[in-house]
Design a protein around this motif. Structure first.
Motif, PDB file in Angstrom:
ATOM      1  N   SER A   1       0.934  -1.331   0.009  1.00  0.00           N
ATOM      2  CA  SER A   1       0.033   0.127   0.003  1.00  0.00           C
ATOM      3  C   SER A   1       1.005   1.225  -0.074  1.00  0.00           C
ATOM      4  CB  SER A   1      -1.078  -0.172   1.228  1.00  0.00           C
ATOM      5  OG  SER A   1      -0.330   0.074   2.534  1.00  0.00           O
ATOM      6  N   ASP A   2       2.092   1.150   0.422  1.00  0.00           N
ATOM      7  CA  ASP A   2       2.923   2.340   0.290  1.00  0.00           C
ATOM      8  C   ASP A   2       3.722   2.694  -0.939  1.00  0.00           C
ATOM      9  OD1 ASP A   2       2.676   2.707   2.933  1.00  0.00           O
ATOM     10  OD2 ASP A   2       4.450   1.337   3.508  1.00  0.00           O
ATOM     11  N   ARG A   3       3.501   1.521  -2.223  1.00  0.00           N
ATOM     12  CA  ARG A   3       4.263   1.727  -3.350  1.00  0.00           C
ATOM     13  C   ARG A   3       3.316   2.397  -4.143  1.00  0.00           C
ATOM     14  NH1 ARG A   3       9.727  -0.100  -2.951  1.00  0.00           N
ATOM     15  NH2 ARG A   3       9.771   1.077  -4.923  1.00  0.00           N
ATOM     16  N   PRO A   4       3.953   3.276  -5.368  1.00  0.00           N
ATOM     17  CA  PRO A   4       3.260   3.741  -6.340  1.00  0.00           C
ATOM     18  C   PRO A   4       2.583   2.544  -7.229  1.00  0.00           C
ATOM     19  CG  PRO A   4       5.465   4.557  -6.248  1.00  0.00           C
ATOM     20  CD  PRO A   4       5.317   3.392  -5.244  1.00  0.00           C
ATOM     21  N   THR A   5       1.399   2.963  -7.837  1.00  0.00           N
ATOM     22  CA  THR A   5       0.628   1.418  -8.782  1.00  0.00           C
ATOM     23  C   THR A   5       0.327   2.525  -9.710  1.00  0.00           C
ATOM     24  OG1 THR A   5      -0.486   0.978  -6.663  1.00  0.00           O
ATOM     25  CG2 THR A   5      -1.369   0.497  -8.876  1.00  0.00           C
ATOM     26  N   LEU A   6       0.871   1.614 -11.047  1.00  0.00           N
ATOM     27  CA  LEU A   6       0.399   2.137 -12.438  1.00  0.00           C
ATOM     28  C   LEU A   6      -0.890   1.720 -12.570  1.00  0.00           C
ATOM     29  CD1 LEU A   6       3.676   0.672 -14.348  1.00  0.00           C
ATOM     30  CD2 LEU A   6       3.131   3.218 -13.469  1.00  0.00           C
ATOM     31  N   ARG A   7      -1.593   2.475 -13.275  1.00  0.00           N
ATOM     32  CA  ARG A   7      -3.184   2.116 -13.633  1.00  0.00           C
ATOM     33  C   ARG A   7      -3.310   2.717 -15.030  1.00  0.00           C
ATOM     34  NH1 ARG A   7      -5.401   0.918  -8.822  1.00  0.00           N
ATOM     35  NH2 ARG A   7      -4.538   1.938  -6.960  1.00  0.00           N
ATOM     36  N   TRP A   8      -4.063   2.007 -15.795  1.00  0.00           N
ATOM     37  CA  TRP A   8      -4.378   2.372 -17.292  1.00  0.00           C
ATOM     38  C   TRP A   8      -5.894   1.542 -17.503  1.00  0.00           C
ATOM     39  CZ3 TRP A   8      -1.113  -1.263 -15.615  1.00  0.00           C
ATOM     40  CH2 TRP A   8      -1.151  -2.769 -15.921  1.00  0.00           C
ATOM     41  N   GLU A   9      -6.377   2.310 -18.703  1.00  0.00           N
ATOM     42  CA  GLU A   9      -7.663   1.746 -19.330  1.00  0.00           C
ATOM     43  C   GLU A   9      -7.286   0.787 -20.350  1.00  0.00           C
ATOM     44  OE1 GLU A   9     -10.063   5.066 -20.305  1.00  0.00           O
ATOM     45  OE2 GLU A   9      -9.863   5.872 -18.217  1.00  0.00           O
ATOM     46  N   ALA A  10      -7.913  -0.267 -20.413  1.00  0.00           N
ATOM     47  CA  ALA A  10      -7.729  -1.062 -21.588  1.00  0.00           C
ATOM     48  C   ALA A  10      -8.346  -0.342 -23.082  1.00  0.00           C
ATOM     49  CB  ALA A  10      -8.599  -2.433 -21.518  1.00  0.00           C
ATOM     50  N   PRO A  11      -7.539  -0.279 -23.954  1.00  0.00           N
ATOM     51  CA  PRO A  11      -7.729   0.004 -25.359  1.00  0.00           C
ATOM     52  C   PRO A  11      -9.024  -0.385 -25.848  1.00  0.00           C
ATOM     53  CG  PRO A  11      -5.858  -1.653 -25.722  1.00  0.00           C
ATOM     54  CD  PRO A  11      -6.246  -1.642 -24.218  1.00  0.00           C
ATOM     55  N   ALA A  12      -9.765   0.466 -26.556  1.00  0.00           N
ATOM     56  CA  ALA A  12     -11.217   0.044 -27.173  1.00  0.00           C
ATOM     57  C   ALA A  12     -11.032   0.094 -28.839  1.00  0.00           C
ATOM     58  CB  ALA A  12     -12.245   1.113 -26.599  1.00  0.00           C
ATOM     59  N   THR A  13      -9.938   0.415 -29.191  1.00  0.00           N
ATOM     60  CA  THR A  13      -9.867   0.475 -30.678  1.00  0.00           C
ATOM     61  C   THR A  13      -8.425  -0.131 -30.854  1.00  0.00           C
ATOM     62  OG1 THR A  13      -9.022   2.756 -30.711  1.00  0.00           O
ATOM     63  CG2 THR A  13     -11.449   2.351 -30.874  1.00  0.00           C
ATOM     64  N   ARG A  14      -8.524  -0.658 -32.280  1.00  0.00           N
ATOM     65  CA  ARG A  14      -7.271  -0.655 -32.843  1.00  0.00           C
ATOM     66  C   ARG A  14      -6.538   0.449 -33.789  1.00  0.00           C
ATOM     67  NH1 ARG A  14      -6.277  -6.264 -33.183  1.00  0.00           N
ATOM     68  NH2 ARG A  14      -8.047  -7.382 -32.527  1.00  0.00           N
TER      69      ARG A  14
ATOM     70  N   ASP B   1      -6.137   1.105 -36.807  1.00  0.00           N
ATOM     71  CA  ASP B   1      -7.129   1.345 -37.725  1.00  0.00           C
ATOM     72  C   ASP B   1      -8.569   2.172 -37.518  1.00  0.00           C
ATOM     73  OD1 ASP B   1      -8.488  -0.659 -37.182  1.00  0.00           O
ATOM     74  OD2 ASP B   1      -8.367  -1.950 -39.031  1.00  0.00           O
ATOM     75  N   GLY B   2      -8.823   2.070 -36.053  1.00  0.00           N
ATOM     76  CA  GLY B   2     -10.135   2.750 -35.807  1.00  0.00           C
ATOM     77  C   GLY B   2     -11.120   1.605 -35.476  1.00  0.00           C
ATOM     78  N   SER B   3     -10.883   0.362 -35.821  1.00  0.00           N
ATOM     79  CA  SER B   3     -12.063  -0.484 -35.691  1.00  0.00           C
ATOM     80  C   SER B   3     -11.994  -0.902 -33.963  1.00  0.00           C
ATOM     81  CB  SER B   3     -11.710  -1.645 -36.537  1.00  0.00           C
ATOM     82  OG  SER B   3     -10.187  -2.490 -36.048  1.00  0.00           O
ATOM     83  N   ARG B   4     -13.108  -1.635 -33.881  1.00  0.00           N
ATOM     84  CA  ARG B   4     -13.261  -1.956 -32.623  1.00  0.00           C
ATOM     85  C   ARG B   4     -12.402  -3.030 -31.987  1.00  0.00           C
ATOM     86  NH1 ARG B   4     -14.402  -1.337 -27.439  1.00  0.00           N
ATOM     87  NH2 ARG B   4     -16.151  -2.550 -26.629  1.00  0.00           N
ATOM     88  N   LEU B   5     -11.810  -2.802 -30.660  1.00  0.00           N
ATOM     89  CA  LEU B   5     -11.274  -3.876 -30.115  1.00  0.00           C
ATOM     90  C   LEU B   5     -11.783  -4.435 -28.968  1.00  0.00           C
ATOM     91  CD1 LEU B   5      -8.418  -5.603 -29.713  1.00  0.00           C
ATOM     92  CD2 LEU B   5      -7.538  -3.571 -28.226  1.00  0.00           C
ATOM     93  N   TYR B   6     -12.077  -5.663 -29.124  1.00  0.00           N
ATOM     94  CA  TYR B   6     -12.995  -6.143 -27.895  1.00  0.00           C
ATOM     95  C   TYR B   6     -12.217  -6.750 -26.532  1.00  0.00           C
ATOM     96  CZ  TYR B   6     -16.425  -6.339 -31.405  1.00  0.00           C
ATOM     97  OH  TYR B   6     -17.698  -5.916 -32.246  1.00  0.00           O
ATOM     98  N   SER B   7     -12.570  -6.663 -25.446  1.00  0.00           N
ATOM     99  CA  SER B   7     -11.897  -6.784 -24.409  1.00  0.00           C
ATOM    100  C   SER B   7     -11.250  -8.252 -24.357  1.00  0.00           C
ATOM    101  CB  SER B   7     -12.512  -6.623 -23.109  1.00  0.00           C
ATOM    102  OG  SER B   7     -13.741  -7.205 -22.991  1.00  0.00           O
TER     103      SER B   7
END
Length: 128
Positions: free
Chosen positions: A41-54, A56-62
């Motif tokens: 709990s004392d250490r930094p945490t990297l957080r990100w959002e899953a990409p939603a597109t490729r 070329d702009g097409s949808r990337l499914y989780s």
């Protein structure tokens, strides 16, 4: 045309600045004149959002994402190392494995065909 997009298109990863509602830094804590080990709990945490597109702009499914890779290096080194993170582990990574130093981190996504996205923008983290 309906259905899933062509899986041959490359994934796009949003910049790390947008992905990492960034790091919460903390350093060593002094107790009775001795340095105590850092807890998770004392250490930094990297957080990100899953990409939603490729790229070329097409949808990337989780369900298409197999894993993330956290790339890191000490800033005075040229070479990055990677830590694979199965998608089941989520979109956060606590920096418990790292010794004190000045690091740079970035993240990629790998799809179920083994194709890896471009790295996100790097973020600098100073661990004390």
């Amino acid at each position: 045309m309906t259905g899933r997009p062509d899986r041959s298109s490359a994934m796009r990863f949003i910049s790390l600045c947008a992905l990492l509602p960034l790091l919460m830094s903390s350093g060593c804590q002094e107790v009775s004149g001795t340095s105590q080990p850092l807890t998770t709990s004392d250490r930094p945490t990297l957080r990100w959002e899953a990409p939603a597109t490729r790229e070329d702009g097409s949808r990337l499914y989780s369900s298409d994402i197999k894993e993330y890779r956290i790339y890191y290096r000490l800033r005075h080194h040229d070479t990055f190392k990677a830590i694979p993170l199965p998608v089941e582990k989520g979109t956060a990574f606590t920096l418990t494995r790292f010794k004190p130093g000045a690091y740079e981190f970035s993240v990629t996504a790998v799809d179920d065909q083994g194709r890896e996205s471009r790295r996100s923008d790097g973020v600098a983290v100073d661990l004390i």
